[in-house]
Write a protein that holds these residues in place. Structure first.
Motif: not given
Length: 822
Positions: A241-247, A317-322, A365-369
């Motif tokens: 498992l690799v967790h990968y996300a960016r905007t 915190k932010f909720t960002l779209t991948k 499709t989103t991730f929290t930061y």
């Protein structure tokens, strides 16, 4: 420089963690913990701006360069001269490696690197808005690059651009490796307020509410990933498992700082909060009397012996779209030849990677930061003069990390900062322990300019460093000055002579003298009345309870006597202190008055005049003039006390013994100020009691007795001065009447004025007492200003319980009765 291979993309992000620069660093530890931090202290503790030494403080410009890692040494000259942005280093990675960086192997533990870039926009400011409150507006842009737990062999392989054959064939495990990137801006509004301000205990709190706007963000986190290279162009990767996300904006060429308010990827809100407690001593030396004879605290001085502060910062915190093709995945890549992959951006790399990995189905499709939340605590000790020492610590506040996809861990450090601090010049020397290293820094503030470094010792002793910090800035500040200093300066400028300044100083002294006189003669400030009664051998204690009730309780005679002796000592100490202060001010005022009257016109004598004035700034306690003046005040006080007793505003007590035969009533007119006995039914002289404390709220006979030293002048009837509810403001018409009364009193030396402040039944006893005293103060201030000496005035106040004026006639008043001596 063209980005050809995927590993170049990764490598550039790693180097960015080492060589990035920042403007106006947030971790300005030394100055942020001081009393002249102003707007720079808001991030440290929002409560700091209340009761500040500044009326107003605004940021103009600030610069800082900062990095921290445990893998690469960077030449100090590269940071100081900003060589990373000059040719050939801004286009050639090989030149950067060969000239500016030095790899350090073996690495102790895993590789980490961190950069925090913060821009504080111009015109962020703080302002004092009242005696108890202050506000601030801050506008910042912040960037965090952080890599942690990277395998040192993998870091070396990237640094060698995969050309080191020693790295081929080996399995490099990167368990729990994590990389984070986030850029965002904040617009914060801070409100801070004093909530407790007693003589010794002071507490203030502050809250910063933030609007947050995210520009770009991304993260990578591996779970037991194994990487190996067959050669410089063949990669194998295996991970469950690799967790990968960016905007979309988290890519080369997509994000520019000048576009910080454009193309926002998310907006939210956050907050900071803090408390500051101060323990204060010798509070009297920080007080002064203003033009209205009101006691004020000096705003230009620090008053505490020690101070404790606690704050929570960066909660949000932010909720960002991948971005498309970025998602969690597992990989089992064997001998991937990436020589034909042309990757000039992360988007190109994502396209190539998507063909080799398996994306997790159903992933959001989103991730929290989460932001780098932290707790900051500090203890500040005032040593003497302008010397202080501060102990502070910052630790990540990670209670929210389970409710988010990723977060940035805050810096962790502890610092001890001795400092010399003044309004215009300060020196801070923080000793900081962070990342298993100890550094000594220094910051100098001279007027609006400050400059320094948090690791100055390392920079001075080594040509290259694992970390560096430089900060410099310019602020515009308006500090508080000494009381009336601005007025005195303006008067000197307008009138152009030193005599005006001397006269202003004399007027200020006169105000202090009048304030001390009131404290000396105002019986409302004394302890509540305590009367000890001896009746047939049984001792009883009578105490006043809030002016409304009397409590009688039996106590052993020895205990009562011990209590009264202690109270006597406290009372006499208080009176002696006031008498000494009044005598000193009287002598200062008299000498300064002579100095003003004899002021020479010749300019050549100005230096001599200054020395003369300086010589009377303090009166020695051994001065015979001071002793004589104190004795004069004591006699004057005895005369006034006698007048008050004769006026019928004292409590009477009686004592008898069943073995003595009754006799005619006797009044002990020769009793001392602590002893008085009156009983009209006694046939013999009563036994003298031990102690009587007098307070004017306990009144046996409000009228004048036949044997009084004064009698009422019935021909002169002064109409009462009436007030609205809770007010002590005197109308212009009543002010004129008081001025006329003062003029007539000055013409009749045998006149005395009895001034009584009254209230109605509304409000608490304490509140009504303050209002009554304030009404008396305002009336006597007018009489003082028109030449009436304090020894011609008597004072009383009547609250609801003793005020007999009906509500229809407005009991909120001050009555003035004109008396004359026999």
């Amino acid at each position: 420089m063209k980005k050809k291979y995927p590993y170049i993309i990764v490598l550039q992000f790693l180097i960015a963690c080492i060589i990035s620069t920042t403007v106006y660093a947030q971790e300005n530890i030394g100055m942020a913990s001081g009393n002249y931090a102003g707007i720079t202290g808001v991030w440290y503790n929002p409560a700091s701006i209340a009761d500040s030494r500044y009326k107003f403080d605004v940021n103009i410009i600030g610069v800082n360069s900062y990095f921290n890692n445990n893998y690469l040494l960077v030449k100090n000259s590269a940071i100081v001269r900003r060589l990373f942005y000059k040719e050939p280093y801004n286009s050639s990675f090989t030149s950067v490696k060969n000239d500016l960086l030095q790899e350090q192997l073996p690495v102790k533990g895993k590789v980490y690197g961190r950069v925090e870039n913060t821009i504080h926009f111009p015109f962020s400011f703080m302002a004092t808005t009242g005696k108890r409150s202050a506000i601030a507006l801050t506008m910042t842009n912040r960037t965090v690059n952080k890599i942690d737990k990277l395998n040192p062999d993998l870091a070396h392989a990237f640094f060698a651009e995969l050309r080191d054959s020693a790295t081929y064939g080996g399995a490099m495990v990167t368990d729990s490796m994590q990389y984070n990137f986030l850029n965002w801006q904040e617009v914060g509004f801070t409100y801070s307020r004093v909530i407790i301000n007693s003589d010794h205990h002071f507490l203030k709190m502050g809250v910063t509410l933030k609007w947050l706007g995210a520009n770009a963000g991304g993260y990578i986190q591996t779970d037991k990933a194994t990487v190996s290279f067959k050669d410089s162009q063949t990669l194998s990767l295996n991970s469950p498992l690799v967790h990968y996300a960016r905007t979309a904006n988290a890519d080369f060429g997509q994000f520019r700082r000048r576009d910080v308010f454009n193309n926002l990827e998310d907006q939210s809100f956050g907050w900071d909060a803090g408390l500051v407690y101060e323990f204060r001593a010798k509070v009297q030396k920080f007080k002064y009397v203003n033009e209205s004879l009101e006691e004020k605290q000096r705003r230009d001085l620090n008053k505490y012996i020690f101070r404790i502060g606690v704050s929570l910062v960066d909660i949000g915190k932010f909720t960002l779209t991948k971005k498309q093709l970025t998602n969690d995945f597992n990989a089992n890549i064997v001998n991937w030849d990436f020589s034909n992959v042309k990757a000039s951006s992360f988007s190109d790399f994502d396209t190539a990677l998507a063909k080799k990995v398996n994306y997790i189905s159903g992933a959001p499709t989103t991730f929290t930061y989460r932001l780098p939340a932290a707790m900051i605590a500090n203890f500040d000790l005032h040593l003497f003069g302008g010397f202080y020492v501060n102990v502070a610590a910052k630790a990540p506040f990670e209670s929210f990390k389970k409710s988010t996809d990723t977060y940035i861990s805050a810096n962790k450090w502890i610092a001890i900062t001795p400092r010399f601090e003044g309004k215009f010049f300060s020196v801070y020397v923080p000793v900081i322990r962070a990342n298993e290293r100890t550094n000594i820094g220094a910051t100098v503030k001279f007027g609006p300019l400050y400059v320094g470094s948090n690791n100055l010792s390392q920079l001075l002793t080594n040509p290259s460093s694992y970390e560096a910090d430089f900060h410099a800035g310019l602020r515009f500040s308006v500090p508080y000055g000494k009381p009336s200093a601005i007025g005195k300066y303006a008067q000197r400028v307008l009138e152009g002579n030193s005599k005006a300044a001397s006269q202003t100083q004399l007027d200020s002294l006169k105000r202090e003298v009048e304030w001390l006189k009131r404290n000396l003669h105002d019986t409302s400030k004394n302890k509540p009345v305590q009367v000890f009664i001896t009746n047939y051998g049984v001792s009883s204690e009578v105490q006043n309870r809030n002016g409304d009730s009397i409590l009688i309780s039996n106590k052993p005679q020895a205990e009562l006597k011990t209590n009264q002796v202690e109270l006597n000592k406290q009372y006499e100490l208080k009176i002696d202190t006031l008498i000494r202060q009044l005598a000193e001010k009287n002598l200062q005022a008299e000498k300064l008055k002579i100095s003003v009257e004899q002021e020479p016109i010749q300019k050549g004598k100005k230096n001599k005049e200054k020395k003369s004035q300086k010589g009377v700034s303090k009166v020695e306690t051994t001065n015979p003039e001071l002793v004589a003046e104190m004795e004069r005040i004591r006699k004057q006080l005895q005369i006034q006390n006698a007048a008050l007793i004769g006026g019928g505003t004292v409590a009477a007590i009686a004592a008898t013994d069943k073995k003595e035969k009754p006799a005619a009533g006797v009044t002990d007119s020769t009793a001392s100020k602590d002893t008085l006995a009156i009983d009209s039914n006694l046939q013999t002289e009563p036994k003298r009691i031990d102690t009587l404390y007098i307070k004017d709220t306990i009144t046996i006979n409000a009228g004048l007795s036949e044997n009084s030293a004064f009698s009422l002048i019935k021909e002169y009837q002064f109409a009462p001065i009436l007030f609205t509810n809770g007010s002590a403001v005197i109308s212009p018409a009543d002010r004129i009447r008081l001025q006329q009364l003062a003029a007539q009193t000055k013409q009749n030396n045998h006149w005395r004025l009895e001034i009584t402040g009254m209230t109605d039944s509304k409000g608490s006893v304490q509140a009504n007492k303050k209002v009554a005293v304030k009404r008396i103060d305002n009336v006597t201030a007018i009489l003082f200003a028109n030449g009436i000496h304090e020894n011609r005035l008597f004072f009383r106040y009547l609250l609801a319980a003793t005020n007999t004026v009906p509500a229809a006639e407005n009991p909120r008043r001050v009555e003035v009765r004109v008396l004359q001596t026999h």
